[in-house]
Design a protein around this motif. Structure first.
Motif, PDB file in Angstrom:
ATOM      1  N   LEU A  73      31.681  45.553  41.947  1.00  0.00           N
ATOM      2  CA  LEU A  73      31.937  45.270  42.955  1.00  0.00           C
ATOM      3  C   LEU A  73      30.952  44.427  43.095  1.00  0.00           C
ATOM      4  CD1 LEU A  73      33.710  48.242  45.064  1.00  0.00           C
ATOM      5  CD2 LEU A  73      34.726  45.897  44.280  1.00  0.00           C
ATOM      6  N   LEU A  74      30.235  44.428  43.418  1.00  0.00           N
ATOM      7  CA  LEU A  74      28.459  43.766  43.264  1.00  0.00           C
ATOM      8  C   LEU A  74      28.303  42.551  42.629  1.00  0.00           C
ATOM      9  CD1 LEU A  74      26.328  46.470  44.538  1.00  0.00           C
ATOM     10  CD2 LEU A  74      27.367  45.165  46.031  1.00  0.00           C
ATOM     11  N   ASP A  75      28.840  43.253  41.644  1.00  0.00           N
ATOM     12  CA  ASP A  75      28.632  41.733  40.735  1.00  0.00           C
ATOM     13  C   ASP A  75      30.174  40.826  40.346  1.00  0.00           C
ATOM     14  OD1 ASP A  75      26.662  43.120  39.879  1.00  0.00           O
ATOM     15  OD2 ASP A  75      27.084  43.778  38.009  1.00  0.00           O
ATOM     16  N   LYS A  76      30.486  41.097  41.576  1.00  0.00           N
ATOM     17  CA  LYS A  76      32.079  40.582  41.370  1.00  0.00           C
ATOM     18  C   LYS A  76      32.484  40.036  40.163  1.00  0.00           C
ATOM     19  CE  LYS A  76      29.657  37.677  45.178  1.00  0.00           C
ATOM     20  NZ  LYS A  76      28.865  36.173  45.981  1.00  0.00           N
ATOM     21  N   HIS A  77      33.287  41.349  39.430  1.00  0.00           N
ATOM     22  CA  HIS A  77      34.148  41.383  38.322  1.00  0.00           C
ATOM     23  C   HIS A  77      35.119  40.734  39.001  1.00  0.00           C
ATOM     24  CE1 HIS A  77      35.911  42.009  34.463  1.00  0.00           C
ATOM     25  NE2 HIS A  77      34.889  42.252  33.947  1.00  0.00           N
ATOM     26  N   LEU A  78      35.692  39.388  39.097  1.00  0.00           N
ATOM     27  CA  LEU A  78      36.988  39.379  39.807  1.00  0.00           C
ATOM     28  C   LEU A  78      38.781  39.577  38.687  1.00  0.00           C
ATOM     29  CD1 LEU A  78      38.685  36.862  41.745  1.00  0.00           C
ATOM     30  CD2 LEU A  78      38.600  35.371  39.663  1.00  0.00           C
ATOM     31  N   THR A  79      38.669  39.947  37.403  1.00  0.00           N
ATOM     32  CA  THR A  79      39.900  40.773  37.388  1.00  0.00           C
ATOM     33  C   THR A  79      39.839  42.152  37.985  1.00  0.00           C
ATOM     34  OG1 THR A  79      39.621  39.064  34.815  1.00  0.00           O
ATOM     35  CG2 THR A  79      41.170  41.391  35.530  1.00  0.00           C
ATOM     36  N   ARG A 138      49.568  41.236  38.581  1.00  0.00           N
ATOM     37  CA  ARG A 138      49.264  41.697  39.495  1.00  0.00           C
ATOM     38  C   ARG A 138      48.610  41.182  40.420  1.00  0.00           C
ATOM     39  NH1 ARG A 138      46.165  47.175  37.644  1.00  0.00           N
ATOM     40  NH2 ARG A 138      45.527  45.805  36.579  1.00  0.00           N
ATOM     41  N   SER A 139      47.798  40.014  39.663  1.00  0.00           N
ATOM     42  CA  SER A 139      46.847  39.601  40.514  1.00  0.00           C
ATOM     43  C   SER A 139      48.093  38.194  41.884  1.00  0.00           C
ATOM     44  CB  SER A 139      46.002  38.349  40.388  1.00  0.00           C
ATOM     45  OG  SER A 139      44.935  39.738  38.979  1.00  0.00           O
ATOM     46  N   GLY A 167      41.821  43.553  41.243  1.00  0.00           N
ATOM     47  CA  GLY A 167      43.308  44.369  41.042  1.00  0.00           C
ATOM     48  C   GLY A 167      43.197  45.898  41.396  1.00  0.00           C
ATOM     49  N   PHE A 168      41.530  45.587  41.566  1.00  0.00           N
ATOM     50  CA  PHE A 168      41.556  47.175  43.409  1.00  0.00           C
ATOM     51  C   PHE A 168      42.387  46.474  44.903  1.00  0.00           C
ATOM     52  CE2 PHE A 168      38.304  48.366  47.041  1.00  0.00           C
ATOM     53  CZ  PHE A 168      38.653  49.551  46.451  1.00  0.00           C
ATOM     54  N   CYS A 169      41.836  45.298  44.356  1.00  0.00           N
ATOM     55  CA  CYS A 169      42.940  44.133  46.010  1.00  0.00           C
ATOM     56  C   CYS A 169      44.611  44.830  45.854  1.00  0.00           C
ATOM     57  CB  CYS A 169      42.091  43.510  45.986  1.00  0.00           C
ATOM     58  SG  CYS A 169      40.878  42.975  46.879  1.00  0.00           S
ATOM     59  N   TRP A 170      45.096  44.404  44.765  1.00  0.00           N
ATOM     60  CA  TRP A 170      46.110  44.676  44.765  1.00  0.00           C
ATOM     61  C   TRP A 170      46.132  46.365  44.786  1.00  0.00           C
ATOM     62  CZ3 TRP A 170      50.552  42.921  44.434  1.00  0.00           C
ATOM     63  CH2 TRP A 170      51.783  43.916  43.764  1.00  0.00           C
ATOM     64  N   MET A 171      45.512  47.542  44.092  1.00  0.00           N
ATOM     65  CA  MET A 171      45.537  48.380  44.477  1.00  0.00           C
ATOM     66  C   MET A 171      45.932  49.271  46.283  1.00  0.00           C
ATOM     67  SD  MET A 171      43.889  52.061  45.209  1.00  0.00           S
ATOM     68  CE  MET A 171      42.680  51.369  45.166  1.00  0.00           C
ATOM     69  N   LEU A 172      45.002  48.167  46.366  1.00  0.00           N
ATOM     70  CA  LEU A 172      45.046  48.891  48.256  1.00  0.00           C
ATOM     71  C   LEU A 172      46.161  48.147  48.736  1.00  0.00           C
ATOM     72  CD1 LEU A 172      40.987  48.156  48.714  1.00  0.00           C
ATOM     73  CD2 LEU A 172      41.953  50.193  48.769  1.00  0.00           C
ATOM     74  N   PHE A 173      46.554  46.508  48.585  1.00  0.00           N
ATOM     75  CA  PHE A 173      47.669  46.320  48.843  1.00  0.00           C
ATOM     76  C   PHE A 173      49.022  47.414  48.900  1.00  0.00           C
ATOM     77  CE2 PHE A 173      51.172  43.206  49.159  1.00  0.00           C
ATOM     78  CZ  PHE A 173      51.068  43.084  50.091  1.00  0.00           C
ATOM     79  N   ARG A 174      48.753  47.730  47.846  1.00  0.00           N
ATOM     80  CA  ARG A 174      50.247  48.490  47.663  1.00  0.00           C
ATOM     81  C   ARG A 174      49.873  50.384  48.287  1.00  0.00           C
ATOM     82  NH1 ARG A 174      53.896  47.759  43.365  1.00  0.00           N
ATOM     83  NH2 ARG A 174      54.865  49.489  44.587  1.00  0.00           N
ATOM     84  N   ARG A 175      48.732  50.741  47.765  1.00  0.00           N
ATOM     85  CA  ARG A 175      48.493  51.538  48.550  1.00  0.00           C
ATOM     86  C   ARG A 175      48.766  51.501  50.382  1.00  0.00           C
ATOM     87  NH1 ARG A 175      48.206  55.394  51.410  1.00  0.00           N
ATOM     88  NH2 ARG A 175      47.419  58.026  50.689  1.00  0.00           N
ATOM     89  N   PHE A 176      48.140  50.606  50.940  1.00  0.00           N
ATOM     90  CA  PHE A 176      48.521  50.793  52.727  1.00  0.00           C
ATOM     91  C   PHE A 176      49.523  49.712  53.206  1.00  0.00           C
ATOM     92  CE2 PHE A 176      43.962  52.313  51.035  1.00  0.00           C
ATOM     93  CZ  PHE A 176      43.886  53.736  51.801  1.00  0.00           C
TER      94      PHE A 176
END
Length: 236
Positions: free
Chosen positions: A43-49, A168-169, A53-62
């Motif tokens: 997250l801190l290193d801004k690994h875009l892919t 997903r992105s 994917g993490f943002c997509w998981m949060l979006f689907r979850r919430f």
């Protein structure tokens, strides 16, 4: 009491710790650990892919399903259907799948033009005719989306054109367009047609109320008259 996070974040070690605390908070609040496929360091290193994917998981979850209907239909199908309906009538837009239908960049451009009520300058047709390179066209569409819709440029145009973009992105990115449209619609003043329709509805309600009131008064008068006729006379 032990501090869970540090307000001092000058050093990376503190930033990593704070991010780790945030990820643990998600797990403690019902997010399965197996769904969190990114580390605090990523997250801190801004690994875009991984970040997308993490943002997509949060979006689907919430995410709320109210604006796109009930969960009888997969979200993926609903967002694809929305893009298909929104870009209907635009030459070059044939929305069938995430992997193939967006390679020419035209659907993104069409969405921006639709958002601008067809007033994009230069117009959709002009850009389509003068920009033959799909990567350049898509980059232009992404820039316009960031400027007009406030949708950040999350994708690589070349990856989308080459078919290498993570689906997903792509879905997450398109959902930002949808929410931009929704926000615009919610804050848009009612047009004259909508206002006149609402006035007509109110007038009809008032007419119905007046009619019911008149009937009630008539029934009351008839009942009072009948009671007067039935009442015994008063004699001296």
């Amino acid at each position: 009491e032990e501090k869970l996070y540090s307000k001092t974040t000058k050093l990376k070690v503190y930033k990593v710790n704070n991010t780790f605390v945030a990820l643990n908070h998600l797990i403690a609040n019902g997010v399965k650990q197996s769904l969190i496929t990114i580390s605090a360091e990523n997250l801190l290193d801004k690994h875009l892919t991984l970040l997308l994917g993490f943002c997509w998981m949060l979006f689907r979850r919430f995410h709320s399903t109210d604006s796109l209907g009930e969960e009888k239909e997969r979200f993926e199908d609903k967002i694809l259907k929305w893009v298909r309906e929104t870009t209907k009538g635009y030459d070059g837009c044939d929305i069938q799948s995430f992997r193939e239908s967006f390679k020419n960049g035209l659907p993104f451009l069409a969405l921006v033009d639709k958002y601008e009520d067809g007033k994009l300058n230069p117009g959709y047709s002009k850009v389509k005719e003068t920009t033959t390179d799909p990567v350049a066209l898509m980059d232009q569409a992404f820039d316009l989306a960031e400027k007009k819709l406030k949708v950040p440029k999350l994708l690589s145009a070349k990856d989308v054109v080459d078919g290498n973009a993570d689906e997903r992105s792509l879905m997450l990115y398109l959902s930002l367009y949808f929410h931009a449209f929704t926000e615009k619609r919610e804050h848009q003043p009612q047009g004259p047609d909508s206002t006149q329709q609402r006035i007509a509805e109110i007038e009809k309600l008032l007419e119905d109320y007046a009619e019911k009131l008149a009937k009630s008064e008539k029934q009351y008068e008839e009942t009072t008259t009948d009671n007067s006729k039935q009442a015994p006379g008063i004699t001296d």
